[in-house]
Design an enzyme around this catalytic site. Structure first.
Site: not given
Length: 383
Positions: A144, A198, A223, A251, A254, A278, A311
Site C-alpha cells: 500500500h 495491515h 502485514a 498460495d 504468502h 487477494d 509482495l
C-alpha cells in the site's frame, strides 16, 4: 413435486457444508438444483454420468483486487467490475467483493458508486465491496502507498456507513492505530464487516478492537504484528479467539504450509479460517506486469512483487488455493471446500444461497480430477 430435467451421477457432492456420497445433483424442470439419493431418482429420468470427481458450489472470494488484466484501483466503473467478475468466474468464483486498495477519498467514493451501479445492472458475481485501507498502519503497509494511508475521520466514517445503506455487503480492512474502538463499533452496528489488517497493534489493542465489533482478520500472518513470546500480536489474538474469522492466502508463498497447519491446530473453531485469492490484474490474464498506484508490479514464478521485492497481492485462483490446502497443508477436502464456499459466505450480510448448493442454486462446479479448472453444471449440462 417438480419433475426432473436431468440428474448428474457418478461424483461426490459437497454442498458447501457436508459431503454427500451416493447422491445425484438433480436439475428440476424449473432449472433449480437439488441433491437427492440415487435410490430416489425416477427410473426414466435423464442421467449424465460423470467420471468420478467432486461437485461443489461456486466459490466466494472476499478479497479481489483485479482480474482479466485490469485493477479496480485503476478505474472504478461497471465495465471494469464486469471484466474482473468474468475473469474469476472462469475459475469457479460465483460471488466476490471487488477490493479497493488504499487510495484517495475521491476514488473510494467512485468505487462505492461503481459497485452500486453494477449491482443495479445485475453484473453476475458482484455482491458488495471491500475497502482495504486507507486506514492502516504505515509500519505494516505492505504494497500500500504510505502517502495515502491516514487516520479515519468522521467524514470517512460517514461515507462508509452510508455505503452500508446502499450496498448489500461492505467489508473494510483497517488498523486499530487508525480507527478507534468507537469507530469500529459504529461500523459494526451499521452491518459492516470490520476486518483487522495491515496493523502493528499489540495483543491487548487487537482484543479491544475485536470486543468493539471487528469480526475478521485480513490475510492472516501477512502485514500484521506477529506471534512472539512476550507480545502475541494480532496473530496471537486471532488464534486465541474462536469467534473471529480469518482470511488466508494459501498460495504456498504468502504463508508457509507449516504455519497454516499450526494455525488450524491452534485456533478454536478453525473452520472460521477461510480462503481469499487477494488476486490482482493477472487473474485470468497472461500479462506479466501492471501498475498499482503508479508503481509497477512484476509477475514471475507465481509471485507478484514491487521492484523492491515486496509482495503485492497474489497470483492465485481458488482451485490452486484448494490444491495447496489439501495436497501441501494436509487440510481435509471437506474442510477446505467449506473454506472457499460457505465459510466466507457466513460473513456476508446478504448472501442468499451463495457458497452453498441450496434451493435457489442454478449451477454448480465439477472437478473431474483434483482441483484443476472446473466445469459448470447446470440445466445446460456440463460446460
Amino acid at each position: 413435486m417438480n419433475g426432473v430435467r436431468q440428474a448428474f451421477v457418478g461424483a461426490q457432492i459437497h454442498d458447501g457444508l457436508a459431503l454427500h456420497v451416493d447422491h445425484a445433483l438433480v436439475v428440476g424442470d424449473d432449472g433449480y438444483l437439488s441433491i437427492q439419493p440415487l435410490g430416489s431418482l425416477p427410473p426414466d429420468c435423464p442421467k449424465q454420468k460423470l467420471g468420478g470427481g467432486l461437485i461443489t458450489p461456486g466459490f466466494v472470494d472476499l478479497q479481489v483486487n483485479g482480474g482479466g488484466g485490469v485493477m479496480f484501483n485503476d478505474e472504478q466503473s461497471v465495465a471494469v467490475l464486469r471484466k474482473i467478475a468474468e475473469a474469476h468466474a472462469t475459475t469457479g468464483t460465483q460471488a466476490l467483493l471487488p477490493t479497493l486498495i488504499t487510495d484517495t477519498p475521491e476514488r473510494t467514493r467512485a468505487a462505492i458508486d461503481a459497485v452500486e451501479e453494477a449491482i443495479a445492472e445485475n453484473v453476475a458475481g458482484i455482491v458488495g465491496i471491500h475497502l482495504e485501507g486507507p486506514h492502516l498502519s504505515v509500519a505494516r503497509k505492505g504494497a500500500h502507498d504510505a502517502k495515502l494511508i491516514r487516520t479515519m475521520t468522521d467524514e470517512d466514517l460517514s461515507l462508509i456507513r452510508h455505503a452500508a445503506d446502499r450496498l448489500p455487503n461492505v467489508m473494510i480492512t483497517g488498523a486499530p492505530e487508525s480507527a478507534s474502538p468507537t469507530q469500529i463499533k459504529s461500523m459494526s452496528e451499521a452491518g459492516i464487516v470490520v476486518s483487522l489488517g495491515h496493523t502493528d497493534a499489540d495483543y491487548q489493542t487487537c482484543h479491544a478492537a475485536f470486543d468493539a465489533g471487528a469480526r475478521c482478520v485480513t490475510h492472516l500472518f501477512n502485514a500484521m504484528s506477529q506471534l512472539g513470546n512476550r507480545e502475541p500480536g494480532l496473530v496471537g489474538a486471532t488464534l486465541e479467539r474462536g469467534d473471529i474469522y480469518a482470511g488466508l492466502i494459501a498460495d504456498g508463498i504468502h504463508v508457509h504450509p507449516a504455519a497454516i497447519r499450526i494455525a488450524l491446530a491452534a485456533k478454536p473453531h478453525s473452520e472460521r479460517v477461510f480462503l481469499v485469492t487477494d488476486a490482482m490484474a493477472t487473474a485470468g490474464s497472461s500479462i506479466k506486469s501492471f501498475l498499482l498506484n503508479g508503481r509497477e508490479v512484476f509477475r514471475q514464478d507465481h509471485r507478484l512483487t514491487l521492484a523492491d521485492g515486496t509482495l503485492a497481492g497474489a497470483d492465485l485462483d481458488m482451485p490452486h488455493a484448494l490444491s495447496v490446502m489439501t495436497e501441501t497443508v494436509g487440510d481435509e477436502m471437506v474442510s477446505a471446500v467449506a473454506r472457499a464456499t460457505s465459510t466466507p459466505a457466513e460473513l456476508l450480510r446478504e448472501c442468499g444461497d451463495v457458497g452453498r448448493l441450496g434451493p435457489t442454486s442454478r449451477s454448480a462446479l465439477y472437478f473431474e480430477d483434483g482441483f484443476s479448472k472446473p466445469k459448470t453444471l447446470s440445466s445446460a449440462g456440463a460446460v
